[in-house]
Design a protein around this motif. Structure first.
Motif, PDB file in Angstrom:
ATOM      1  N   LEU A 148      75.038  44.840  53.006  1.00 36.72           N
ATOM      2  CA  LEU A 148      74.716  45.429  54.316  1.00 36.72           C
ATOM      3  C   LEU A 148      75.857  45.262  55.315  1.00 36.72           C
ATOM      4  O   LEU A 148      75.756  45.719  56.457  1.00 36.72           O
ATOM      5  N   GLY A 149      76.948  44.599  54.886  1.00 40.01           N
ATOM      6  CA  GLY A 149      78.117  44.470  55.755  1.00 40.01           C
ATOM      7  C   GLY A 149      77.790  43.810  57.090  1.00 40.01           C
ATOM      8  O   GLY A 149      78.368  44.170  58.122  1.00 40.01           O
ATOM      9  N   GLN A 150      76.872  42.849  57.077  1.00 42.00           N
ATOM     10  CA  GLN A 150      76.459  42.119  58.294  1.00 42.00           C
ATOM     11  C   GLN A 150      75.978  43.072  59.385  1.00 42.00           C
ATOM     12  O   GLN A 150      76.186  42.839  60.575  1.00 42.00           O
ATOM     13  N   GLY A 151      75.371  44.159  58.966  1.00 47.60           N
ATOM     14  CA  GLY A 151      74.732  45.077  59.907  1.00 47.60           C
ATOM     15  C   GLY A 151      75.668  46.025  60.628  1.00 47.60           C
ATOM     16  O   GLY A 151      75.258  46.715  61.560  1.00 47.60           O
ATOM     17  N   GLY A 204      73.347  48.624  63.202  1.00 46.83           N
ATOM     18  CA  GLY A 204      73.008  48.023  64.488  1.00 46.83           C
ATOM     19  C   GLY A 204      74.060  47.146  65.113  1.00 46.83           C
ATOM     20  O   GLY A 204      74.001  46.856  66.304  1.00 46.83           O
ATOM     21  N   ARG A 205      75.063  46.720  64.320  1.00 46.53           N
ATOM     22  CA  ARG A 205      76.108  45.863  64.884  1.00 46.53           C
ATOM     23  C   ARG A 205      77.495  46.393  64.521  1.00 46.53           C
ATOM     24  O   ARG A 205      78.262  45.721  63.816  1.00 46.53           O
ATOM     25  N   PRO A 206      77.839  47.606  64.962  1.00 44.64           N
ATOM     26  CA  PRO A 206      79.165  48.168  64.647  1.00 44.64           C
ATOM     27  C   PRO A 206      80.285  47.298  65.200  1.00 44.64           C
ATOM     28  O   PRO A 206      80.137  46.658  66.241  1.00 44.64           O
ATOM     29  N   ARG A 207      81.430  47.278  64.489  1.00 48.51           N
ATOM     30  CA  ARG A 207      82.586  46.489  64.928  1.00 48.51           C
ATOM     31  C   ARG A 207      83.645  47.333  65.618  1.00 48.51           C
ATOM     32  O   ARG A 207      84.539  46.799  66.254  1.00 48.51           O
ATOM     33  N   GLY A 208      83.585  48.661  65.450  1.00 43.09           N
ATOM     34  CA  GLY A 208      84.600  49.523  66.040  1.00 43.09           C
ATOM     35  C   GLY A 208      84.246  50.984  65.858  1.00 43.09           C
ATOM     36  O   GLY A 208      83.174  51.314  65.329  1.00 43.09           O
ATOM     37  N   PRO A 209      85.141  51.893  66.291  1.00 39.22           N
ATOM     38  CA  PRO A 209      84.856  53.333  66.234  1.00 39.22           C
ATOM     39  C   PRO A 209      84.513  53.836  64.833  1.00 39.22           C
ATOM     40  O   PRO A 209      83.625  54.680  64.676  1.00 39.22           O
ATOM     41  N   GLU A 210      85.209  53.321  63.816  1.00 44.42           N
ATOM     42  CA  GLU A 210      84.929  53.743  62.442  1.00 44.42           C
ATOM     43  C   GLU A 210      83.495  53.405  62.052  1.00 44.42           C
ATOM     44  O   GLU A 210      82.772  54.205  61.456  1.00 44.42           O
TER      45      GLU A 210
END
Length: 307
Positions: free
Chosen positions: A217-220, A224-230
Motif C-alpha cells: 500500500l506504499g504507506q497510503g 490518502g497520504r500523497p508525498r508529492g505531485p506524482e
C-alpha cells in the motif's frame, strides 16, 4: 486468500506490551481474520521483539485461535550488530537461537514457516541447511523461505538446502515496482538499475516459490497520504478507478499487484481496522481490472510512460 497480515506495527520497541497495545493489536488481528486473512507475518526484530510478544498475548486471550492461523516469522537481522548500524547473521547458531526466542515470545511451540530476513554475505549454505534440518526434525518449524532475496541468492541456497524454499518476501507494489520494471526494461538504458533483481519473479514462478509482497500500500501514498505531485496524480486515478470498480482505493492499489500472473500474496501492515476492511475485495478488484486500467496505473506511478 492472497492477503496476509504483517505484524510489524504491533507493539513498541524497548518496552513490555501495555493493555492498550494488546487491545489495538487484537482489534487489528480480529479484523484481518474476519475478512478472511489467515497468514500472519512476523520478524524477530519487529518492535525489538515486542510485536511477537503482543501477538502472543492476543493468542493467549483467544484460546483456539492459534490453530486457525498460519504464523511465520523471520530471522537474520541483528539490530546494532555493527559499530555504525545493523548486521546480518545467518549462521546455524543464530538461526536456532532466533527461532527459540520467537517461539517464546509468541507463546507457541511451532512456526508454520521461517524466513531468512536478508542475505548474509558471510553465510554458508550448508550451515543454513543444517539449521533447517534440525528445526524440521524437532517439529518446531514446518516450512522455510527467504526475504529480500533475488533469484541468484535463492538458487545459491537451493544448491545446499534440502528443505523446499516456499516463499520469497520482497517489497513490491504500485509504489515499489522494481521486480516488475525489471521485466520490461530489457535492452533499455534503465535496465542496469534493475539488473540485480531481473528475473526474480520469473524464477519464483518457475520453482513454485510464492512471492509475498510487503509494503504493497506504499504507506497510503495513493490512498490518502500523497508525498508529492506524482503521488497526487496516481491517487486521483486510483480514486476514479475505485468509483468505476465499486471498490475502496486500497483494494484498487492491491488489485493492481494481485493482477500480476505471479500470484503474489500481499502483506498488508496497517493497524487501522477500517483500512484493513478496505482491502478485503482486492482479489476481486484485480480480476475485474482491465489491462487499460492496469497499465494506466503503472504509467501514473512511474511518472512517465513505459518505454
Amino acid at each position: 486468500m492472497r492477503l496476509a497480515y504483517g505484524c510489524m506495527g504491533l507493539g513498541s520497541a524497548g518496552s513490555a506490551p501495555t493493555d492498550e497495545e494488546v487491545d489495538r493489536a487484537e482489534a487489528a488481528v480480529r479484523t484481518a481474520y474476519d475478512i478472511g486473512i489467515r497468514l500472519f507475518d512476523h520478524a524477530d526484530i519487529y518492535g525489538g521483539g515486542s510485536a511477537e510478544a503482543v501477538f502472543g498475548t492476543v493468542l493467549a486471550r483467544n484460546p483456539g485461535l492459534r490453530d486457525q492461523l498460519e504464523i511465520q516469522t523471520k530471522c537474520g537481522i541483528v539490530l546494532g550488530g555493527a559499530e555504525n548500524g545493523n548486521a546480518y547473521d545467518l549462521s546455524r547458531e543464530h538461526i536456532l537461537a532466533s527461532v527459540e526466542g520467537s517461539l517464546a515470545r509468541l507463546g507457541i511451540d511451532r512456526l508454520d514457516r521461517l524466513l531468512l530476513h536478508r542475505p548474509d554475505p558471510l553465510a554458508r549454505p550448508e550451515e543454513i541447511a543444517d539449521a533447517f534440518d534440525v528445526l524440521r526434525a524437532e517439529g518446531t518449524v514446518r516450512g522455510f523461505g527467504v526475504s529480500n532475496m533475488a533469484a541468484s541468492h535463492i538458487a545459491h541456497l537451493r544448491s545446499a538446502v534440502d528443505q523446499p524454499l516456499e516463499v520469497d518476501q520482497v517489497e513490491l507494489g504500485l509504489h515499489h515496482r522494481d521486480l516488475i520494471e525489471a521485466g520490461v526494461l530489457v535492452n533499455h538504458p534503465d535496465a542496469r538499475a534493475y539488473a540485480p533483481v531481473a528475473g526474480t519473479l520469473e524464477y519464483c514462478t518457475d520453482h513454485a516459490i510464492t512471492v509475498q509482497a510487503y509494503g504493497p500500500l506504499g504507506q497510503g501514498r495513493f490512498t490518502g497520504r500523497p508525498r508529492g505531485p506524482e503521488d497526487e496524480a496516481t491517487a486521483a486515478l486510483v480514486r476514479r478507478y475505485a468509483d468505476e470498480l465499486g471498490a475502496a482505493p486500497e483494494a484498487v492499489v492491491l488489485g493492481w499487484l494481485l493482477k500480476h500472473p505471479a500470484d503474489v500474496v500481499a502483506v498488508i501492515g496497517t493497524t487501522d481496522p477500517g483500512r484493513i476492511r478496505a482491502c478485503a475485495d482486492a482479489e476481486a478488484v484485480g480480476e475485474a481490472m482491465t489491462r487499460h486500467q492496469w497499465w494506466s496505473l503503472w504509467s501514473a506511478a512511474r511518472g512517465k510512460p513505459v518505454p
